[in-house]
Design an enzyme around this catalytic site. Structure first.
Site, mmCIF file in Angstrom:
data_model
loop_
_atom_site.group_PDB
_atom_site.id
_atom_site.type_symbol
_atom_site.label_atom_id
_atom_site.label_comp_id
_atom_site.label_asym_id
_atom_site.label_seq_id
_atom_site.Cartn_x
_atom_site.Cartn_y
_atom_site.Cartn_z
ATOM 1 N N ASN A 7 0.884 -1.165 0.000
ATOM 2 C CA ASN A 7 0.000 0.000 0.000
ATOM 3 C C ASN A 7 0.919 1.212 0.000
ATOM 4 O O ASN A 7 1.547 1.520 1.014
ATOM 5 C CB ASN A 7 -0.896 0.008 1.243
ATOM 6 C CG ASN A 7 -1.785 1.228 1.307
ATOM 7 O OD1 ASN A 7 -1.668 2.154 0.514
ATOM 8 N ND2 ASN A 7 -2.673 1.244 2.279
ATOM 9 N N ARG A 9 0.465 4.211 0.320
ATOM 10 C CA ARG A 9 0.118 5.267 1.280
ATOM 11 C C ARG A 9 0.598 4.930 2.692
ATOM 12 O O ARG A 9 0.545 5.777 3.582
ATOM 13 C CB ARG A 9 -1.388 5.489 1.276
ATOM 14 C CG ARG A 9 -1.874 6.023 -0.076
ATOM 15 C CD ARG A 9 -3.334 6.323 -0.082
ATOM 16 N NE ARG A 9 -3.600 7.421 0.844
ATOM 17 C CZ ARG A 9 -4.786 7.716 1.325
ATOM 18 N NH1 ARG A 9 -5.831 6.991 0.998
ATOM 19 N NH2 ARG A 9 -4.942 8.732 2.147
ATOM 20 N N CYS A 10 1.062 3.706 2.902
ATOM 21 C CA CYS A 10 1.497 3.250 4.222
ATOM 22 C C CYS A 10 3.009 3.415 4.368
ATOM 23 O O CYS A 10 3.785 2.894 3.566
ATOM 24 C CB CYS A 10 1.107 1.783 4.401
ATOM 25 S SG CYS A 10 1.808 0.993 5.859
ATOM 26 N N SER A 11 3.440 4.120 5.400
ATOM 27 C CA SER A 11 4.875 4.364 5.586
ATOM 28 C C SER A 11 5.640 3.065 5.823
ATOM 29 O O SER A 11 6.748 2.896 5.319
ATOM 30 C CB SER A 11 5.111 5.343 6.726
ATOM 31 O OG SER A 11 4.677 4.804 7.960
ATOM 32 N N ARG A 14 6.112 1.408 2.478
ATOM 33 C CA ARG A 14 7.139 2.110 1.685
ATOM 34 C C ARG A 14 8.532 1.801 2.215
ATOM 35 O O ARG A 14 9.471 1.575 1.442
ATOM 36 C CB ARG A 14 6.890 3.617 1.691
ATOM 37 C CG ARG A 14 5.659 4.045 0.910
ATOM 38 C CD ARG A 14 5.602 5.560 0.700
ATOM 39 N NE ARG A 14 5.771 6.336 1.913
ATOM 40 C CZ ARG A 14 4.781 6.733 2.722
ATOM 41 N NH1 ARG A 14 3.529 6.420 2.433
ATOM 42 N NH2 ARG A 14 5.036 7.463 3.783
#
Length: 114
Positions: A7, A9-11, A14
């Site tokens: 995802n 958008r998920c730190s 990433r």
């Protein structure tokens, strides 16, 4: 080749992907919120993770978990179906080498597959 259920958008997701890329490992990125895994694929990932209970792979803090009343559900099939219908419920990121998988929480956990 590694596969990451990612995802962007998920730190944590990433950070996990960055660790894989820094190690120079080829990786297939599956944006699981868009390319939703089937119940069978989730079951396969549970097996690779060495987990028996689908709830171990669920984000129990998500609003949809409470809205669906999943805390009271004990049937594995129902939990798997809920995750496939609402992929936001799936813990992230998950990295697999095809035989073993790791949940990237913390991201450094993925190093066992590198």
């Amino acid at each position: 080749m590694l596969t990451i259920w990612h995802n962007p958008r998920c730190s944590k997701s990433r950070q996990t992907l960055a660790l894989i890329e820094a190690a120079g490992k080829p990786v297939e990125i599956r944006k699981y919120l868009d390319d939703v895994p089937t119940a069978a694929e989730i079951t396969g990932m549970l097996n690779q993770l060495g987990l028996d209970d689908p709830r171990a792979l669920m984000r129990r803090g998500e609003a949809i978990y409470k809205e669906l009343g999943l805390k009271a559900v004990n049937a594995s099939d129902a939990l798997l179906k809920a995750m496939s219908k609402h992929p936001k419920l799936i813990e992230r990121p998950i990295v697999s080498d095809g035989e073993r998988a790791i949940i990237g929480r913390p991201p450094e956990a993925v190093k066992t597959l590198l």
